[in-house]
Structure formats: C-alpha cells, structure tokens
Design an enzyme around this catalytic site. Sequence first.
Site, PDB file in Angstrom:
ATOM      1  N   THR A  27       0.839  -1.193   0.000  1.00 38.89           N
ATOM      2  CA  THR A  27       0.000   0.000   0.000  1.00 38.89           C
ATOM      3  C   THR A  27       0.878   1.248   0.000  1.00 38.89           C
ATOM      4  O   THR A  27       1.904   1.304   0.675  1.00 38.89           O
ATOM      5  CB  THR A  27      -0.905  -0.002   1.249  1.00 38.89           C
ATOM      6  OG1 THR A  27      -1.639  -1.224   1.242  1.00 38.89           O
ATOM      7  CG2 THR A  27      -1.844   1.182   1.259  1.00 38.89           C
ATOM      8  N   CYS A 115      39.596   5.563  -0.255  1.00 38.09           N
ATOM      9  CA  CYS A 115      40.820   4.814   0.035  1.00 38.09           C
ATOM     10  C   CYS A 115      40.755   3.480  -0.696  1.00 38.09           C
ATOM     11  O   CYS A 115      39.777   2.754  -0.590  1.00 38.09           O
ATOM     12  CB  CYS A 115      40.969   4.568   1.527  1.00 38.09           C
ATOM     13  SG  CYS A 115      41.324   6.065   2.454  1.00 38.09           S
TER      14      CYS A 115
END
Length: 171
Positions: A27, A115
């Site tokens: 819903t 990194c």
Amino acid sequence: LLYVREGIKLQPLIHGGGQEYGLRSGTENVPTIAGFAKALELAQNEKEVENKRLSRLRNYFISGIMKKIPNTSLNGHPTERLPNNVHLAFEGVEAETVLSYLNQKGIYASAGSACTANEITVSHVLKAMKVPKELARGSIRFSLGRYTSKTDVDNVVKVLAEVISSLRKII
C-alpha cells in the site's frame, strides 16, 4: 523521490503486488507522500531567498579562507557554482588528515576521495577539472545548509586556519 532515466532497468526490492509497474509492492504510504509534497512546496517557496542567503554566506566563507590561509585555491568557477558549495584545495596537506582534525572539533566536510589499497585516490571530477594532483589530494568540500550561520562559518575559518597552519609546520 526517484527519477529514473529512460532505458535504465531497475529491480524491485520487494516483490509482490506489482504496483508501480512491478517495481514496488504494498500500500502506498499516503502520509509520507503528502509530507513530501508539502516539503517540496515549502522548499520552492523559500528557494530564492535561501539561495541568496547561502550565496552570500558561501562568498563570505571563501573570502575568509582566502584571507586567513595562504596557498589555498578555489576548485571550480568562482561564481557559477551551487549556492551551498565551497570546494577548496590546500597546498601541502592531505585532505584526509585535515578532515580528521576537523572531525575532532565537530566540523564535518568531505574530501570526495576514496581509500583503495591504502592509497588515497584523486577524485575523477578534480582530474577532469585539471586540478594538479598535489592540490587535489588536499581538496575539501564544505556544504552550507539551511541552519548554517555566519558564526558557524567564522568558527570553521578559525579552526581550519589553525589546522592547516599546524599541519604545514610538520611537513
């Protein structure tokens, strides 16, 4: 809100009812939809005034940094930029180190780098802008927001000047 460009194929996260062309089941969350619509309306109504305020604050921030921290350059166009964006390159320092010190002071910004195998990579955007690698590695993005004040900016300029100065003395 999700905008999907034509030709992009998405996979549903939850399978079932087939709503939204099979991309979502269940819903619809009407209160959230109404709240989102209201938030868009408020943002639209305040956009012009807030963009002007942020542009002035952004320019004030850039000016303060340039006056207080030598060997600093602005990444990107000086005026044709987002009102809330300040992207600076600090010569002779690593952005990740600066960010670590700023984080300790409750100031959060981004280097925009990642990194990989213990090596900090330079942003592909900065490469495309032809920012020299040594400057790109010391580049930091600051974002201003609805609740950012002149006092906040003054504090960041003060702390950042201290951090950059300290780190440059170590090198």
